[in-house]
Design a protein around this motif. Structure first.
Motif, mmCIF file in Angstrom:
data_model
loop_
_atom_site.group_PDB
_atom_site.id
_atom_site.type_symbol
_atom_site.label_atom_id
_atom_site.label_comp_id
_atom_site.label_asym_id
_atom_site.label_seq_id
_atom_site.Cartn_x
_atom_site.Cartn_y
_atom_site.Cartn_z
ATOM 1 N N UNK A 30 1.513 -1.217 0.426
ATOM 2 C CA UNK A 30 -0.149 0.076 0.200
ATOM 3 C C UNK A 30 0.755 1.267 0.042
ATOM 4 N N UNK A 31 0.404 2.507 -0.225
ATOM 5 C CA UNK A 31 0.924 3.913 -0.676
ATOM 6 C C UNK A 31 1.922 4.137 -1.483
ATOM 7 N N UNK A 32 2.554 3.021 -2.469
ATOM 8 C CA UNK A 32 3.645 3.014 -3.324
ATOM 9 C C UNK A 32 3.528 2.087 -3.982
ATOM 10 N N UNK A 33 2.663 2.497 -4.788
ATOM 11 C CA UNK A 33 2.411 1.054 -5.758
ATOM 12 C C UNK A 33 2.575 1.220 -7.125
ATOM 13 N N UNK A 34 3.095 2.339 -7.418
ATOM 14 C CA UNK A 34 3.660 2.537 -8.717
ATOM 15 C C UNK A 34 5.212 2.230 -8.532
ATOM 16 N N UNK A 35 6.067 1.704 -7.869
ATOM 17 C CA UNK A 35 6.794 1.819 -6.974
ATOM 18 C C UNK A 35 7.285 0.528 -6.889
ATOM 19 N N UNK A 36 6.224 -0.117 -6.288
ATOM 20 C CA UNK A 36 6.014 -1.666 -6.287
ATOM 21 C C UNK A 36 5.636 -2.610 -7.537
ATOM 22 N N UNK A 37 4.988 -1.995 -8.218
ATOM 23 C CA UNK A 37 5.262 -2.353 -9.819
ATOM 24 C C UNK A 37 7.304 -2.581 -10.488
ATOM 25 N N UNK A 38 7.594 -1.915 -10.140
ATOM 26 C CA UNK A 38 9.028 -1.409 -10.852
ATOM 27 C C UNK A 38 9.370 -2.741 -10.171
ATOM 28 N N UNK A 39 9.872 -2.605 -8.838
ATOM 29 C CA UNK A 39 10.117 -4.032 -8.015
ATOM 30 C C UNK A 39 9.498 -5.499 -8.111
ATOM 31 N N UNK A 40 8.754 -5.479 -8.505
ATOM 32 C CA UNK A 40 7.191 -6.455 -8.993
ATOM 33 C C UNK A 40 8.430 -7.314 -10.585
ATOM 34 N N UNK A 41 8.351 -6.307 -11.142
ATOM 35 C CA UNK A 41 9.306 -6.777 -12.798
ATOM 36 C C UNK A 41 10.322 -6.626 -12.352
ATOM 37 N N UNK A 42 11.481 -5.757 -11.611
ATOM 38 C CA UNK A 42 12.815 -6.982 -11.702
ATOM 39 C C UNK A 42 12.896 -7.974 -11.467
ATOM 40 N N UNK A 43 11.542 -8.335 -10.266
ATOM 41 C CA UNK A 43 11.744 -10.207 -9.602
ATOM 42 C C UNK A 43 11.195 -10.672 -10.969
ATOM 43 N N UNK A 44 10.581 -10.459 -12.152
ATOM 44 C CA UNK A 44 9.208 -11.232 -12.758
ATOM 45 C C UNK A 44 10.251 -11.633 -13.782
ATOM 46 N N UNK A 45 11.927 -10.742 -13.771
ATOM 47 C CA UNK A 45 12.916 -10.449 -15.114
ATOM 48 C C UNK A 45 13.743 -11.484 -14.192
ATOM 49 N N UNK A 46 13.860 -12.145 -13.638
ATOM 50 C CA UNK A 46 14.689 -12.972 -12.632
ATOM 51 C C UNK A 46 13.586 -15.065 -12.745
ATOM 52 N N UNK A 47 12.272 -14.545 -12.562
ATOM 53 C CA UNK A 47 11.401 -15.877 -12.897
ATOM 54 C C UNK A 47 11.406 -16.189 -14.202
ATOM 55 N N UNK A 48 11.073 -15.161 -14.952
ATOM 56 C CA UNK A 48 11.050 -15.469 -16.615
ATOM 57 C C UNK A 48 12.250 -15.453 -16.796
ATOM 58 N N UNK A 49 13.535 -15.381 -16.719
ATOM 59 C CA UNK A 49 15.322 -16.138 -16.841
ATOM 60 C C UNK A 49 14.463 -17.642 -16.738
ATOM 61 N N UNK A 50 14.726 -17.574 -15.483
ATOM 62 C CA UNK A 50 15.160 -19.132 -14.650
ATOM 63 C C UNK A 50 13.713 -19.893 -15.276
ATOM 64 N N UNK A 51 12.376 -19.543 -15.351
ATOM 65 C CA UNK A 51 11.910 -20.218 -15.988
ATOM 66 C C UNK A 51 12.234 -20.979 -17.431
ATOM 67 N N UNK A 52 12.801 -19.978 -18.386
ATOM 68 C CA UNK A 52 13.085 -20.297 -20.076
ATOM 69 C C UNK A 52 14.283 -21.093 -20.072
ATOM 70 N N UNK A 53 15.524 -20.847 -18.841
ATOM 71 C CA UNK A 53 16.073 -21.357 -18.795
ATOM 72 C C UNK A 53 15.845 -23.561 -18.232
ATOM 73 N N UNK A 54 15.277 -23.250 -17.407
ATOM 74 C CA UNK A 54 14.623 -24.699 -16.780
ATOM 75 C C UNK A 54 13.501 -25.389 -18.356
ATOM 76 N N UNK A 55 12.988 -24.156 -19.429
ATOM 77 C CA UNK A 55 12.503 -25.469 -20.809
ATOM 78 C C UNK A 55 13.554 -25.337 -21.545
ATOM 79 N N UNK A 56 14.785 -25.076 -21.762
ATOM 80 C CA UNK A 56 15.307 -25.425 -22.181
ATOM 81 C C UNK A 56 16.600 -26.832 -22.140
#
Length: 189
Positions: free
Chosen positions: A163-189
């Motif tokens: 609460x309170x910093x939703x747009x900043x939280x979005x950027x933080x979540x997007x940073x973590x999602x980069x790692x999630x997507x990268x690891x899922x792509x590596x798992x699919x190789x």
């Protein structure tokens, strides 16, 4: 000639020239004195995350010529193998005023998948109310990483409410999602 050097304009220019030379010299000396190499910055980050110095192997470093792993919502600039862990420096986009949030994300191998073990803020750009993103916000990422991504709202399997910093939280979540997507792509190789 004596009249030339007594002119106020010449005195002003001479003083400004002396100031510029002294300032330039000081900046040069101080830049060399306080320079921190990329290896030193990495060592400091690893010590901050692990609490002690650790040996590491560079997997990807965009500052040393490697291409960053780029997604629509962020990018991964550095990947290090530290013992059995993988450490990412990742930047999430779409924050407040199109700003960014840069995080260090530590993952550990968990069976066939990965688990996010630690998330630490490194820096941010154009973000306000970053104090609203407290320990509970970062601890919300400490889960098994699956092919579902984090969302800022309370919906979804991997949600991270804030609460309170939703747009900043979005950027933080997007940073973590980069790692999630990268690891899922590596798992699919």
């Amino acid at each position: 000639m004596k009249k030339f050097f007594s002119n106020d304009w010449v005195k002003c220019i001479a003083v400004l020239l002396i100031i510029a030379l002294v300032s330039g010299g000081l900046l040069t000396v101080l830049n060399d004195l306080f320079y921190v190499s990329s290896e030193e910055r990495t060592g400091r980050a690893i010590k901050k995350i692990y609490g002690e110095e650790k040996e590491y192997t560079v997997v990807l470093d965009s500052e040393n010529g490697d291409d960053a792993v780029e997604y629509d919502f962020g990018k991964i600039e550095k990947i290090y193998a530290v013992e059995n862990d993988t450490l990412f420096r990742t930047t999430g986009y779409n924050g407040y005023k199109n700003g960014t949030v840069t995080l260090w994300v530590k993952t550990v191998k968990d069976g066939d998948g990965y688990k996010i073990d630690k998330v630490i803020l490194e820096s941010y750009d154009k973000q306000t109310l970053m104090s609203k993103l407290d320990k509970a916000y970062y601890d919300g990422f400490l889960k098994d990483v699956t092919d579902t991504y984090y969302t800022v709202d309370a919906g979804g399997e991997n949600s991270n409410p804030v609460t309170g910093a939703t747009r900043s939280a979005t950027a933080g979540v997007n940073a973590v999602n980069c790692v999630v997507k990268y690891l899922n792509e590596k798992a699919g190789e």
